[in-house]
Structure formats: C-alpha cells, structure tokens
Design a protein around this motif. Structure first.
Motif, PDB file in Angstrom:
ATOM      1  N   PHE A 158      -5.874   1.940 -28.705  1.00  0.00           N
ATOM      2  CA  PHE A 158      -5.934   0.781 -27.817  1.00  0.00           C
ATOM      3  C   PHE A 158      -6.906   1.015 -26.666  1.00  0.00           C
ATOM      4  O   PHE A 158      -7.684   0.134 -26.292  1.00  0.00           O
ATOM      5  CB  PHE A 158      -4.548   0.465 -27.256  1.00  0.00           C
ATOM      6  CG  PHE A 158      -4.571  -0.526 -26.139  1.00  0.00           C
ATOM      7  CD1 PHE A 158      -4.798  -1.868 -26.383  1.00  0.00           C
ATOM      8  CD2 PHE A 158      -4.389  -0.115 -24.819  1.00  0.00           C
ATOM      9  CE1 PHE A 158      -4.844  -2.784 -25.342  1.00  0.00           C
ATOM     10  CE2 PHE A 158      -4.432  -1.020 -23.780  1.00  0.00           C
ATOM     11  CZ  PHE A 158      -4.652  -2.364 -24.039  1.00  0.00           C
ATOM     12  N   GLN A 171     -10.130  -1.250 -25.600  1.00  0.00           N
ATOM     13  CA  GLN A 171     -10.152  -1.955 -24.315  1.00  0.00           C
ATOM     14  C   GLN A 171     -11.365  -1.541 -23.494  1.00  0.00           C
ATOM     15  O   GLN A 171     -12.023  -2.387 -22.866  1.00  0.00           O
ATOM     16  CB  GLN A 171      -8.863  -1.669 -23.548  1.00  0.00           C
ATOM     17  CG  GLN A 171      -8.770  -2.339 -22.191  1.00  0.00           C
ATOM     18  CD  GLN A 171      -8.691  -3.851 -22.265  1.00  0.00           C
ATOM     19  OE1 GLN A 171      -8.317  -4.412 -23.295  1.00  0.00           O
ATOM     20  NE2 GLN A 171      -9.047  -4.520 -21.187  1.00  0.00           N
ATOM     21  N   GLN A 198      -4.107  -5.295 -30.934  1.00  0.00           N
ATOM     22  CA  GLN A 198      -5.452  -5.377 -30.376  1.00  0.00           C
ATOM     23  C   GLN A 198      -6.494  -5.492 -31.484  1.00  0.00           C
ATOM     24  O   GLN A 198      -7.459  -6.260 -31.375  1.00  0.00           O
ATOM     25  CB  GLN A 198      -5.739  -4.153 -29.498  1.00  0.00           C
ATOM     26  CG  GLN A 198      -7.070  -4.202 -28.771  1.00  0.00           C
ATOM     27  CD  GLN A 198      -7.126  -5.288 -27.715  1.00  0.00           C
ATOM     28  OE1 GLN A 198      -6.094  -5.737 -27.218  1.00  0.00           O
ATOM     29  NE2 GLN A 198      -8.323  -5.727 -27.370  1.00  0.00           N
ATOM     30  N   LYS A 247      -6.655  -8.952 -32.742  1.00  0.00           N
ATOM     31  CA  LYS A 247      -7.428  -9.854 -31.884  1.00  0.00           C
ATOM     32  C   LYS A 247      -8.922  -9.698 -32.107  1.00  0.00           C
ATOM     33  O   LYS A 247      -9.685 -10.662 -32.036  1.00  0.00           O
ATOM     34  CB  LYS A 247      -7.105  -9.579 -30.416  1.00  0.00           C
ATOM     35  CG  LYS A 247      -5.681  -9.900 -30.009  1.00  0.00           C
ATOM     36  CD  LYS A 247      -5.457  -9.536 -28.548  1.00  0.00           C
ATOM     37  CE  LYS A 247      -4.024  -9.808 -28.126  1.00  0.00           C
ATOM     38  NZ  LYS A 247      -3.781  -9.415 -26.705  1.00  0.00           N
ATOM     39  N   GLU A 248      -9.363  -8.465 -32.355  1.00  0.00           N
ATOM     40  CA  GLU A 248     -10.789  -8.198 -32.432  1.00  0.00           C
ATOM     41  C   GLU A 248     -11.389  -8.578 -33.779  1.00  0.00           C
ATOM     42  O   GLU A 248     -12.569  -8.930 -33.849  1.00  0.00           O
ATOM     43  CB  GLU A 248     -11.051  -6.708 -32.148  1.00  0.00           C
ATOM     44  CG  GLU A 248     -10.590  -6.226 -30.777  1.00  0.00           C
ATOM     45  CD  GLU A 248     -11.248  -6.973 -29.636  1.00  0.00           C
ATOM     46  OE1 GLU A 248     -12.364  -7.480 -29.825  1.00  0.00           O
ATOM     47  OE2 GLU A 248     -10.646  -7.060 -28.554  1.00  0.00           O
TER      48      GLU A 248
END
Length: 317
Positions: free
Chosen positions: A160, A164, A240, A243-244
């Motif tokens: 993560f 990020q 995550q 989402k990407e």
C-alpha cells in the motif's frame, strides 16, 4: 522492558498506533477543519518518523548486543519494530497528499521513500530467518501461533505504501521540477508493480498462516490481536490495487477481506472485553520477570543486613 527478548519488540506498536491517529486526522479532521488540521497531521507525522526510525534501528541492535538469541526462539514479533517504518512511510504518503505546499510534500515523500527502504528490505531478511526457523523447529507454540500472521504486515503495508507514494509523486514531482519529466509517472507505475509482487509474496505467507492455525487449537489471549493488523493492511493493499487497475477481481477480493477483518475485529474485541471483566487477560511476562528479580534482590539485601526480611535477626552465612 528494553532488555526483555520478546516484550521489547512490542514497542514498535507505539509509532504504528500514532500513525493510525495521523491517518484519521487526515481523513476526518482535514476535510472538516481545514489547514490547521493539516499542520497538526504533518507535525504528528514527524514525531512518528522519529519514533519509528528509533525503534527500527535500536531494537534490532538490542537483539544483537544484549540477548543470547537462538534460532528456535525467533518469532514473527521481530518484524514489529521494523514494520513501524513502513507504516510511517504509508502515513507519509497520505499526509503528503493533503499538504498545500508542494515543497513540503516533496520532503515528506523523500523521507517516506527512505523509511520504506529501511523497513521492507530488512523485513524480507527477517522473513527468510523466520522461514528457516519454521522449517527447522516446526510451528510456534499454540499460545503464540497467531504470530504466523505477522509476516503479512510488512508485505501488505509495504504494498500500500509504495502505491500511495507513487500516486502522490506523480502529482508532486512535476510541480517541484524534481528529477526528469515523467519521473513521477515512472514511480507511480513502478510502485504498482512492486506492490503486486509484495501482494503475491503475501499470499504465500497467508497460506502458511491459515495452514498453521488449522493444525492448532489455541486459547484466546492478547496474541489474537495479531489477526487484525496483518489482515487489515493486506486488505488495504488489495483495495488500493482495485482502485488503480481498476479490477473487478481485486474489488471483490478486497470486499471479502474487509468483511473478514471486521468480523475478526468483533470477535477479538468481544474476547478482550470478556478477559478484562474476568481479569484473565492481563499477563505480562516481563513484569513477572521483574517481580522475581526484585524479590531476589530484596532477599539478597536482607541477608547482607542480617535480617530475614521481616525485621528479625538471622544468622549470616
């Protein structure tokens, strides 16, 4: 506590707990209260950086210098002081995303990448040692069998964090003219690839953990809290990635992981409350050791004074 071979390692949870507070300041307070909450989050994050780096550097040195460590005594708790830097790096990416000054955001990103570099490679070294310990000395005792989930911590949080940081770097680097044009996009793409590799590695340890607990019947104790953080950060890394990409597979899997984590949290919380009410959950081995050392020292002092500890004279040897 620093000299206890196991309890000292849990000091790494202090900066991890602070990082959670920093994240919630960003997610909850910044949208509601504005710029001063951003400054608060950034200040708390710098405190977290100092604590995390200190535990990551000093506690492993204590293991080398003070403790007489055997391969059979290695546990996954060795990861706790190391993971604190990875958690701080992830929080740095979250804080940098809301800083209005691009230069401040750049400094935060650079420090966060350094923290990630301190934590993830060192964690992989410990994982190799821990794997060797499991193959040679078999599974941990049933009282601490839940610790087999801890390897998911650095892998999930590391995945993560690197995503990020890459996401924020793609926005901050062009504003600050850092490196070459497109460097932020490169870090963003590389971050996803590295996260995917760490996620795959995490699946291996997840299988080992599930297989291990399936072979053991273990009582409820404070070690059960070891379920929540590793599975939680593995869930965050999964969502995550969803989402990407975007990916329906990762979305569904992330939702399933989320439900499991919430249910585990409820079970662990209920068991903890029951243990608090019955006073059966409070046991600190290091405190018991201190009590023994204190009693032995008082006995020795009393013998030297010629008393038996109750104020009556005794014969000196």
């Amino acid at each position: 506590m620093l000299r206890h071979p196991v309890q000292s390692l849990f000091l790494g949870t202090v900066p991890m707990g602070l990082a959670t507070i920093v994240n919630m300041v960003v997610f909850v307070c910044v949208p509601a209260w504005g710029i001063w909450a951003t400054r608060l989050a950034w200040a708390l994050w710098w405190i977290d950086v100092v604590l995390a780096a200190s535990t990551c550097l000093y506690l492993p040195f204590v293991v080398m210098y003070v403790h007489d460590t055997q391969l059979s005594t290695i546990t996954a708790a060795w990861l706790l002081p190391i993971v604190s830097t990875i958690v701080a790096a992830a929080s740095g990416g979250i804080v940098a995303a809301v800083l209005p000054n691009p230069q401040y955001a750049l400094w935060t990103l650079i420090v966060s990448y350094a923290l990630w570099g301190m934590g993830v490679p060192l964690a992989t070294v410990v994982l190799v040692m821990y794997f060797h310990r499991l193959t040679v000395h078999k599974l941990p005792p049933r009282e601490v069998i839940v610790s087999v989930f801890l390897p998911l911590g650095p892998l999930g949080q590391g995945g993560f964090a690197i995503q990020q940081l890459g996401k924020v770097a793609r926005d901050v680097f062009p504003k600050t003219d850092s490196l070459i044009p497109g460097a932020g996009d490169t870090l963003y793409s590389m971050g996803f690839i590295v996260a995917l590799i760490l996620w795959g590695y995490g699946l291996v340890w997840l299988f080992f953990a599930l297989a291990s607990i399936s072979k053991s019947k273990f009582p409820f104790n404070m070690g059960w809290w070891g379920f929540t953080f590793p599975l939680g950060v593995m869930t965050v890394s999964t969502t995550q990635m969803a989402k990407e990409l975007p990916s329906a597979f990762f979305k569904v899997l992330g939702s399933m992981f989320t439900v499991v984590v919430v249910l585990l949290w409820l079970v662990v919380s209920a068991g903890t409350i029951k243990g608090v009410v019955t006073r059966q959950i409070f046991f600190a081995p290091c405190a018991a050791d201190y009590e023994k050392q204190y009693n032995a020292r008082k006995t020795r002092e009393n013998l030297e004074k010629g008393t038996d500890g109750n104020g009556t004279e005794s014969l000196k040897p």
